[in-house]
Design a protein around this motif. Structure first.
Motif, short mmCIF file in Angstrom:
data_model
loop_
_atom_site.label_atom_id
_atom_site.label_comp_id
_atom_site.label_asym_id
_atom_site.label_seq_id
_atom_site.Cartn_x
_atom_site.Cartn_y
_atom_site.Cartn_z
N ASP A 126 2.20 1.65 -3.54
CA ASP A 126 1.11 2.05 -4.42
C ASP A 126 0.77 3.54 -4.29
OD1 ASP A 126 0.74 -0.40 -5.61
OD2 ASP A 126 -0.99 -0.97 -4.39
N SER A 127 1.01 4.10 -3.10
CA SER A 127 0.64 5.49 -2.86
C SER A 127 1.68 6.50 -3.32
CB SER A 127 0.34 5.70 -1.37
OG SER A 127 1.53 5.62 -0.62
N ASN B 223 0.82 -1.21 0.00
CA ASN B 223 0.00 0.00 0.00
C ASN B 223 0.85 1.26 0.00
OD1 ASN B 223 -2.34 -1.53 -0.03
ND2 ASN B 223 -2.55 -1.51 2.19
#
Length: 152
Positions: free
Chosen positions: A129-130, A126
């Motif tokens: 991905d950010s 995550n």
């Protein structure tokens, strides 16, 4: 893209798999510290602190062991288990970095393998991905004077 779209050259794999892992890990963490470390949120860094991590390019026969400690990534020589190991082919890692393939798709098709702490794996996924891909642009990584800009 199919997993057989690219095949790592076998002669090169033979050579790379013979290299000791630690020097490669030193180079790998230098890249992580240059390109990635400053973009990671403080809460993520607290959760990464002291965790033993491994990235392995299966088809190239290379792996990099590292740890977040004292404000930066450091090469490590893990003995025993790691907290999180992520493995895939060189091509699949390239697709991930370019965001041409989704990590979930690779995971469920068994082309990306995560072993160890599931929560840590989700945190890493995550977090990556950010991150805006423009942070990896050479103009953001290298000194501004190389691009005719004043450092600001």
């Amino acid at each position: 893209m199919s997993p057989s779209a690219y095949s790592f050259p076998a002669p090169l794999q033979k050579v790379l798999s013979k290299l000791p892992p630690y020097p490669g890990s030193v180079l790998f963490v230098a890249g992580l510290n240059l390109a990635l470390a400053r973009h990671l949120p403080p809460d993520t860094l607290r959760l990464l602190d002291g965790k033993k991590l491994r990235i392995q390019a299966k088809d190239a026969g290379v792996g990099f062991d590292f740890i977040w400690r004292d404000g930066s990534f450091s090469a490590a020589r893990h003995t025993g288990a790691t907290d999180l190991a992520i493995s895939a082919s060189v091509h699949d890692f390239l697709l991930l970095v370019q965001r041409k393939e989704d990590p979930d798709t690779l995971f469920f098709s068994r082309r990306l393998i995560m072993e160890g702490d599931t929560e840590l794996g989700l945190l890493v996924k995550n977090t990556l991905d950010s991150i805006d891909l423009s942070v990896f642009s050479p103009s953001n990584l290298l000194p501004a004077r190389l691009f005719g800009r004043k450092a600001g």
